[in-house]
Structure formats: structure tokens, C-alpha cells
Design a protein around this motif. Structure first.
Motif, PDB file in Angstrom:
ATOM      1  N   MET A   1       0.846  -1.170   0.000  1.00  0.00           N
ATOM      2  CA  MET A   1       0.000   0.000   0.000  1.00  0.00           C
ATOM      3  C   MET A   1       0.898   1.242   0.000  1.00  0.00           C
ATOM      4  O   MET A   1       1.869   1.318   0.736  1.00  0.00           O
ATOM      5  N   VAL A   2       0.550   2.220  -0.802  1.00  0.00           N
ATOM      6  CA  VAL A   2       1.288   3.478  -0.867  1.00  0.00           C
ATOM      7  C   VAL A   2       0.990   4.285   0.386  1.00  0.00           C
ATOM      8  O   VAL A   2      -0.154   4.398   0.802  1.00  0.00           O
ATOM      9  N   ASN A   3       2.011   4.846   0.990  1.00  0.00           N
ATOM     10  CA  ASN A   3       1.860   5.650   2.200  1.00  0.00           C
ATOM     11  C   ASN A   3       1.850   7.127   1.820  1.00  0.00           C
ATOM     12  O   ASN A   3       2.877   7.796   1.851  1.00  0.00           O
ATOM     13  N   LEU A   4       0.678   7.640   1.456  1.00  0.00           N
ATOM     14  CA  LEU A   4       0.557   9.045   1.070  1.00  0.00           C
ATOM     15  C   LEU A   4       0.693   9.933   2.298  1.00  0.00           C
ATOM     16  O   LEU A   4       0.200   9.592   3.374  1.00  0.00           O
ATOM     17  N   THR A   5       1.334  11.070   2.118  1.00  0.00           N
ATOM     18  CA  THR A   5       1.537  11.985   3.238  1.00  0.00           C
ATOM     19  C   THR A   5       0.726  13.269   3.116  1.00  0.00           C
ATOM     20  O   THR A   5       0.703  14.068   4.040  1.00  0.00           O
ATOM     21  N   GLY A   6       0.078  13.484   2.002  1.00  0.00           N
ATOM     22  CA  GLY A   6      -0.712  14.703   1.803  1.00  0.00           C
ATOM     23  C   GLY A   6      -0.494  15.241   0.404  1.00  0.00           C
ATOM     24  O   GLY A   6       0.285  14.698  -0.382  1.00  0.00           O
ATOM     25  N   ILE A   7      -1.162  16.321   0.095  1.00  0.00           N
ATOM     26  CA  ILE A   7      -1.015  16.953  -1.215  1.00  0.00           C
ATOM     27  C   ILE A   7       0.234  17.812  -1.190  1.00  0.00           C
ATOM     28  O   ILE A   7       0.398  18.674  -0.317  1.00  0.00           O
ATOM     29  N   HIS A   8       1.113  17.588  -2.137  1.00  0.00           N
ATOM     30  CA  HIS A   8       2.353  18.359  -2.261  1.00  0.00           C
ATOM     31  C   HIS A   8       2.094  19.675  -2.995  1.00  0.00           C
ATOM     32  O   HIS A   8       2.530  20.732  -2.577  1.00  0.00           O
ATOM     33  N   HIS A   9       1.399  19.592  -4.141  1.00  0.00           N
ATOM     34  CA  HIS A   9       1.029  20.793  -4.877  1.00  0.00           C
ATOM     35  C   HIS A   9      -0.147  20.497  -5.803  1.00  0.00           C
ATOM     36  O   HIS A   9      -0.450  19.347  -6.078  1.00  0.00           O
ATOM     37  N   VAL A  10      -0.774  21.568  -6.224  1.00  0.00           N
ATOM     38  CA  VAL A  10      -1.838  21.525  -7.214  1.00  0.00           C
ATOM     39  C   VAL A  10      -1.400  22.426  -8.349  1.00  0.00           C
ATOM     40  O   VAL A  10      -0.897  23.535  -8.107  1.00  0.00           O
ATOM     41  N   ASP A  59      -3.947  26.634 -21.994  1.00  0.00           N
ATOM     42  CA  ASP A  59      -5.397  26.709 -22.150  1.00  0.00           C
ATOM     43  C   ASP A  59      -6.075  26.238 -20.874  1.00  0.00           C
ATOM     44  O   ASP A  59      -5.695  25.213 -20.294  1.00  0.00           O
ATOM     45  N   VAL A  60      -7.079  26.979 -20.448  1.00  0.00           N
ATOM     46  CA  VAL A  60      -7.833  26.629 -19.245  1.00  0.00           C
ATOM     47  C   VAL A  60      -8.994  25.736 -19.669  1.00  0.00           C
ATOM     48  O   VAL A  60      -9.789  26.115 -20.535  1.00  0.00           O
ATOM     49  N   PRO A  61      -9.106  24.545 -19.073  1.00  0.00           N
ATOM     50  CA  PRO A  61     -10.205  23.658 -19.466  1.00  0.00           C
ATOM     51  C   PRO A  61     -11.559  24.218 -19.040  1.00  0.00           C
ATOM     52  O   PRO A  61     -11.640  24.998 -18.084  1.00  0.00           O
ATOM     53  N   ALA A  62     -12.579  23.832 -19.775  1.00  0.00           N
ATOM     54  CA  ALA A  62     -13.937  24.246 -19.423  1.00  0.00           C
ATOM     55  C   ALA A  62     -14.295  23.741 -18.034  1.00  0.00           C
ATOM     56  O   ALA A  62     -13.898  22.643 -17.637  1.00  0.00           O
ATOM     57  N   ALA A  63     -15.024  24.553 -17.327  1.00  0.00           N
ATOM     58  CA  ALA A  63     -15.443  24.184 -15.969  1.00  0.00           C
ATOM     59  C   ALA A  63     -16.433  23.025 -16.032  1.00  0.00           C
ATOM     60  O   ALA A  63     -17.442  23.091 -16.724  1.00  0.00           O
ATOM     61  N   SER A  64     -16.106  21.955 -15.305  1.00  0.00           N
ATOM     62  CA  SER A  64     -17.023  20.817 -15.236  1.00  0.00           C
ATOM     63  C   SER A  64     -16.998  20.227 -13.818  1.00  0.00           C
ATOM     64  O   SER A  64     -17.095  19.019 -13.648  1.00  0.00           O
ATOM     65  N   GLY A  65     -16.798  21.108 -12.846  1.00  0.00           N
ATOM     66  CA  GLY A  65     -16.791  20.670 -11.456  1.00  0.00           C
ATOM     67  C   GLY A  65     -15.422  20.626 -10.817  1.00  0.00           C
ATOM     68  O   GLY A  65     -15.297  20.542  -9.605  1.00  0.00           O
ATOM     69  N   GLN A  66     -14.342  20.678 -11.630  1.00  0.00           N
ATOM     70  CA  GLN A  66     -13.011  20.626 -11.042  1.00  0.00           C
ATOM     71  C   GLN A  66     -12.747  21.907 -10.245  1.00  0.00           C
ATOM     72  O   GLN A  66     -13.183  22.987 -10.615  1.00  0.00           O
ATOM     73  N   HIS A  67     -12.022  21.751  -9.142  1.00  0.00           N
ATOM     74  CA  HIS A  67     -11.661  22.877  -8.287  1.00  0.00           C
ATOM     75  C   HIS A  67     -10.598  22.410  -7.308  1.00  0.00           C
ATOM     76  O   HIS A  67     -10.315  21.227  -7.214  1.00  0.00           O
ATOM     77  N   PHE A  68     -10.013  23.343  -6.587  1.00  0.00           N
ATOM     78  CA  PHE A  68      -9.179  22.980  -5.456  1.00  0.00           C
ATOM     79  C   PHE A  68      -9.723  23.725  -4.247  1.00  0.00           C
ATOM     80  O   PHE A  68     -10.362  24.768  -4.377  1.00  0.00           O
ATOM     81  N   ALA A  69      -9.510  23.147  -3.095  1.00  0.00           N
ATOM     82  CA  ALA A  69     -10.056  23.715  -1.862  1.00  0.00           C
ATOM     83  C   ALA A  69      -8.930  24.061  -0.905  1.00  0.00           C
ATOM     84  O   ALA A  69      -7.955  23.328  -0.794  1.00  0.00           O
TER      85      ALA A  69
END
Length: 117
Positions: A1-10, A59-69
Motif C-alpha cells: 500500500m502506498v503511504n501518502l503523506t498529503g497533497i504536495h502541490h496543485v 489553455d484553461v479547461p472548461a469548468a465541469s466541477g473541477q476545483h481545489f479547496a
């Protein structure tokens, strides 16, 4: 199992780097990270309290629900400050035991502000 530590970057695409940098630094208060190496794509790195946001010219993709929080300590204060700066903010809305609000950067990339879990 991969041991993820969190989001590094977006990474998100932007069309005008100067406009995007101004928004993320002047409005959201992020700081530029000067350690970004010379890469094959134009962009910048911005420091979040934990991790980074990478802005990539493209190019910025069309909005279809993607986001970052991103988390905030006081959602009402954050929303009031953004609205006072002329930024359109949707919400706050309850979601489970938390609350969230949404805004968009100058290219239409969706950003969620989250308070609580």
C-alpha cells in the motif's frame, strides 16, 4: 500500500500569468516561491500554508466541477474580505459539519474555501 503523506502541490492552467499572480498574491495573500527552476513551461510556484499552487500558462479547461479547496480559519471573515475587494463569492453553504464558499480566479478556475470538516 502506498503511504501518502498529503497533497504536495496543485497545478492549474492560466492564460495571463501576470494577472493570475496578482490575484493569488494580492487578493489571496499567497507568496511567490523563488526556488522554481527553469522548466519547459512558463509558470510560477506559490506557497500555500501547506504545499504549493503551481500556475502554468496554457489553455484553461472548461469548468465541469473541477476545483481545489483551501482551508480558512474564519469563513465569514474571508468571504467579507474577498467581497470587499470586489471578488464574487458564492456561499457560504453548509456541507456536513463544515461550511464552504466558492470563488473563481480571473481565468475561471474554481476555488473552494472550507471551514471545518
Amino acid at each position: 500500500m502506498v503511504n501518502l503523506t498529503g497533497i504536495h502541490h496543485v497545478s492549474i492552467n492560466v492564460t495571463d500569468l501576470d494577472t493570475a499572480v496578482a490575484f493569488y498574491t494580492d487578493v489571496l495573500g499567497l507568496a511567490l516561491d523563488s526556488t522554481r527552476p527553469d522548466l519547459a513551461v512558463e509558470g510560477v510556484w506559490l506557497n500555500l500554508p501547506v504545499g504549493q499552487l503551481h500556475l502554468i500558462v496554457g489553455d484553461v479547461p472548461a469548468a465541469s466541477g473541477q476545483h481545489f479547496a483551501v482551508g480558512v480559519n474564519d469563513l465569514d471573515e474571508a468571504v467579507a474580505e474577498l467581497r470587499g475587494s470586489g471578488v464574487e463569492v458564492r456561499g457560504p453553504f453548509p456541507v456536513g459539519t463544515a461550511r464552504q464558499a466558492f470563488l473563481s480566479d480571473p481565468d475561471g478556475n474554481a476555488i473552494e474555501l472550507q471551514a471545518g470538516r
